[in-house]
Design a protein around this motif. Structure first.
Motif, PDB file in Angstrom:
ATOM      1  N   CYS A 107     -60.856 -12.305 -18.845  1.00 17.23           N
ATOM      2  CA  CYS A 107     -60.828 -13.612 -18.190  1.00 17.23           C
ATOM      3  C   CYS A 107     -59.514 -14.274 -18.577  1.00 17.23           C
ATOM      4  CB  CYS A 107     -62.023 -14.426 -18.671  1.00 17.23           C
ATOM      5  SG  CYS A 107     -62.253 -15.965 -17.786  1.00 17.23           S
ATOM      6  N   LYS A 108     -58.585 -14.367 -17.634  1.00 13.65           N
ATOM      7  CA  LYS A 108     -57.276 -14.955 -17.932  1.00 13.65           C
ATOM      8  C   LYS A 108     -57.329 -16.468 -17.766  1.00 13.65           C
ATOM      9  CE  LYS A 108     -54.043 -11.280 -17.091  1.00 13.65           C
ATOM     10  NZ  LYS A 108     -52.792 -10.909 -16.446  1.00 13.65           N
ATOM     11  N   ILE A 109     -56.943 -17.144 -18.835  1.00  8.42           N
ATOM     12  CA  ILE A 109     -56.843 -18.598 -18.801  1.00  8.42           C
ATOM     13  C   ILE A 109     -55.378 -18.941 -19.019  1.00  8.42           C
ATOM     14  CG2 ILE A 109     -57.512 -20.751 -19.916  1.00  8.42           C
ATOM     15  CD1 ILE A 109     -60.081 -19.368 -20.746  1.00  8.42           C
ATOM     16  N   ILE A 110     -54.781 -19.630 -18.068  1.00 11.42           N
ATOM     17  CA  ILE A 110     -53.361 -19.957 -18.169  1.00 11.42           C
ATOM     18  C   ILE A 110     -53.126 -21.025 -19.228  1.00 11.42           C
ATOM     19  CG2 ILE A 110     -51.369 -20.828 -16.913  1.00 11.42           C
ATOM     20  CD1 ILE A 110     -52.656 -19.529 -14.402  1.00 11.42           C
ATOM     21  N   GLU A 111     -53.861 -22.106 -19.186  1.00  7.42           N
ATOM     22  CA  GLU A 111     -53.763 -23.149 -20.204  1.00  7.42           C
ATOM     23  C   GLU A 111     -54.883 -24.151 -20.019  1.00  7.42           C
ATOM     24  OE1 GLU A 111     -50.768 -26.515 -18.755  1.00  7.42           O
ATOM     25  OE2 GLU A 111     -49.788 -24.589 -19.001  1.00  7.42           O
ATOM     26  N   GLY A 112     -55.088 -24.967 -21.017  1.00  2.96           N
ATOM     27  CA  GLY A 112     -56.094 -26.015 -20.938  1.00  2.96           C
ATOM     28  C   GLY A 112     -56.130 -26.805 -22.230  1.00  2.96           C
ATOM     29  N   LEU A 113     -56.152 -28.122 -22.099  1.00  2.00           N
ATOM     30  CA  LEU A 113     -56.258 -29.015 -23.254  1.00  2.00           C
ATOM     31  C   LEU A 113     -57.412 -29.982 -23.009  1.00  2.00           C
ATOM     32  CD1 LEU A 113     -52.554 -29.885 -24.076  1.00  2.00           C
ATOM     33  CD2 LEU A 113     -54.123 -28.538 -25.456  1.00  2.00           C
ATOM     34  N   PRO A 114     -58.399 -30.047 -23.860  1.00  3.04           N
ATOM     35  CA  PRO A 114     -58.567 -29.164 -25.005  1.00  3.04           C
ATOM     36  C   PRO A 114     -58.839 -27.733 -24.557  1.00  3.04           C
ATOM     37  CG  PRO A 114     -60.529 -30.496 -24.699  1.00  3.04           C
ATOM     38  CD  PRO A 114     -59.505 -30.976 -23.702  1.00  3.04           C
ATOM     39  N   LYS A 115     -58.729 -26.787 -25.491  1.00  2.59           N
ATOM     40  CA  LYS A 115     -58.918 -25.375 -25.180  1.00  2.59           C
ATOM     41  C   LYS A 115     -60.277 -25.168 -24.509  1.00  2.59           C
ATOM     42  CE  LYS A 115     -59.071 -20.850 -27.324  1.00  2.59           C
ATOM     43  NZ  LYS A 115     -59.035 -20.087 -28.574  1.00  2.59           N
ATOM     44  N   PRO A 116     -60.299 -24.502 -23.358  1.00  4.84           N
ATOM     45  CA  PRO A 116     -61.563 -24.282 -22.644  1.00  4.84           C
ATOM     46  C   PRO A 116     -62.530 -23.394 -23.428  1.00  4.84           C
ATOM     47  CG  PRO A 116     -59.689 -23.909 -21.202  1.00  4.84           C
ATOM     48  CD  PRO A 116     -59.148 -24.031 -22.594  1.00  4.84           C
ATOM     49  N   CYS A 153     -67.065 -14.968 -15.504  1.00  4.43           N
ATOM     50  CA  CYS A 153     -66.484 -15.657 -16.650  1.00  4.43           C
ATOM     51  C   CYS A 153     -66.332 -17.119 -16.240  1.00  4.43           C
ATOM     52  CB  CYS A 153     -65.124 -15.060 -16.988  1.00  4.43           C
ATOM     53  SG  CYS A 153     -64.235 -16.009 -18.234  1.00  4.43           S
ATOM     54  N   LYS A 154     -66.885 -18.016 -17.061  1.00  4.24           N
ATOM     55  CA  LYS A 154     -66.759 -19.447 -16.798  1.00  4.24           C
ATOM     56  C   LYS A 154     -65.988 -20.092 -17.944  1.00  4.24           C
ATOM     57  CE  LYS A 154     -70.951 -19.888 -14.067  1.00  4.24           C
ATOM     58  NZ  LYS A 154     -72.217 -20.611 -13.866  1.00  4.24           N
ATOM     59  N   ALA A 155     -64.991 -20.887 -17.582  1.00  5.56           N
ATOM     60  CA  ALA A 155     -64.212 -21.638 -18.569  1.00  5.56           C
ATOM     61  C   ALA A 155     -64.375 -23.117 -18.248  1.00  5.56           C
ATOM     62  CB  ALA A 155     -62.738 -21.243 -18.485  1.00  5.56           C
ATOM     63  N   GLN A 156     -64.633 -23.920 -19.304  1.00  7.92           N
ATOM     64  CA  GLN A 156     -64.790 -25.351 -19.065  1.00  7.92           C
ATOM     65  C   GLN A 156     -64.310 -26.160 -20.261  1.00  7.92           C
ATOM     66  OE1 GLN A 156     -69.519 -24.610 -19.347  1.00  7.92           O
ATOM     67  NE2 GLN A 156     -68.931 -26.451 -18.289  1.00  7.92           N
ATOM     68  N   ASN A 157     -63.755 -27.315 -19.925  1.00  4.95           N
ATOM     69  CA  ASN A 157     -63.364 -28.312 -20.930  1.00  4.95           C
ATOM     70  C   ASN A 157     -63.539 -29.680 -20.295  1.00  4.95           C
ATOM     71  OD1 ASN A 157     -61.128 -28.756 -19.306  1.00  4.95           O
ATOM     72  ND2 ASN A 157     -59.640 -27.940 -20.745  1.00  4.95           N
ATOM     73  N   ALA A 158     -63.068 -30.720 -20.971  1.00  2.91           N
ATOM     74  CA  ALA A 158     -63.230 -32.088 -20.467  1.00  2.91           C
ATOM     75  C   ALA A 158     -62.535 -32.300 -19.122  1.00  2.91           C
ATOM     76  CB  ALA A 158     -62.702 -33.084 -21.495  1.00  2.91           C
ATOM     77  N   GLY A 159     -61.516 -31.496 -18.842  1.00  4.38           N
ATOM     78  CA  GLY A 159     -60.769 -31.635 -17.597  1.00  4.38           C
ATOM     79  C   GLY A 159     -61.416 -30.981 -16.399  1.00  4.38           C
ATOM     80  N   GLY A 160     -62.418 -30.153 -16.639  1.00  2.00           N
ATOM     81  CA  GLY A 160     -63.079 -29.485 -15.525  1.00  2.00           C
ATOM     82  C   GLY A 160     -63.505 -28.084 -15.892  1.00  2.00           C
ATOM     83  N   ASP A 161     -63.782 -27.300 -14.852  1.00  2.00           N
ATOM     84  CA  ASP A 161     -64.207 -25.931 -15.105  1.00  2.00           C
ATOM     85  C   ASP A 161     -63.695 -25.011 -14.017  1.00  2.00           C
ATOM     86  OD1 ASP A 161     -65.906 -26.344 -12.919  1.00  2.00           O
ATOM     87  OD2 ASP A 161     -67.604 -26.815 -14.188  1.00  2.00           O
ATOM     88  N   GLY A 162     -63.761 -23.719 -14.307  1.00  2.00           N
ATOM     89  CA  GLY A 162     -63.356 -22.700 -13.354  1.00  2.00           C
ATOM     90  C   GLY A 162     -64.114 -21.427 -13.665  1.00  2.00           C
ATOM     91  N   GLU A 163     -64.178 -20.553 -12.676  1.00  2.00           N
ATOM     92  CA  GLU A 163     -64.880 -19.305 -12.898  1.00  2.00           C
ATOM     93  C   GLU A 163     -64.316 -18.210 -12.012  1.00  2.00           C
ATOM     94  OE1 GLU A 163     -68.869 -19.206 -10.290  1.00  2.00           O
ATOM     95  OE2 GLU A 163     -68.863 -20.797 -11.797  1.00  2.00           O
ATOM     96  N   ALA A 164     -64.556 -16.978 -12.438  1.00  2.00           N
ATOM     97  CA  ALA A 164     -64.162 -15.805 -11.660  1.00  2.00           C
ATOM     98  C   ALA A 164     -65.293 -14.792 -11.774  1.00  2.00           C
ATOM     99  CB  ALA A 164     -62.863 -15.223 -12.188  1.00  2.00           C
ATOM    100  N   THR A 165     -65.558 -14.090 -10.678  1.00  2.00           N
ATOM    101  CA  THR A 165     -66.662 -13.136 -10.634  1.00  2.00           C
ATOM    102  C   THR A 165     -66.155 -11.797 -10.119  1.00  2.00           C
ATOM    103  OG1 THR A 165     -68.226 -14.925 -10.196  1.00  2.00           O
ATOM    104  CG2 THR A 165     -68.953 -12.708  -9.640  1.00  2.00           C
TER     105      THR A 165
END
Length: 78
Positions: A10-19, A53-65
């Motif tokens: 699951c590639k995460i480019i960036e996110g603050l706080p860390k997803p 794979c689901k990634a989430q933080n205070a800024g939002g969320d994203g997923e890939a299947t």
């Protein structure tokens, strides 16, 4: 192929706080799977399905299947 390993990333480019990451199989949470990589070792028919794979933080969320299909090894006779 049946008996081989599958490595899902699951590639995460960036996110603050860390997803925070979560992995799901057929929409069911895989407990304890929170790394960017999910290893399926020695796969069988049971491992077939939809992996998310689901990634989430205070800024939002994203997923890939991805859909994993396990093929049987063919036996050949000489």
């Amino acid at each position: 192929m049946q008996g081989e390993s599958v490595n899902l990333t699951c590639k995460i480019i960036e996110g603050l706080p860390k997803p925070q990451l979560s992995w799901y199989k057929n929409d069911v949470l895989l407990p304890g799977e929170v790394n960017t990589t999910l290893l399926l070792a020695n796969v069988t028919d049971i491992d077939e399905g939809w992996y998310t794979c689901k990634a989430q933080n205070a800024g939002g969320d994203g997923e890939a299947t991805v859909h994993i299909i396990i093929k049987s090894k063919l036996m050949t006779h000489n």
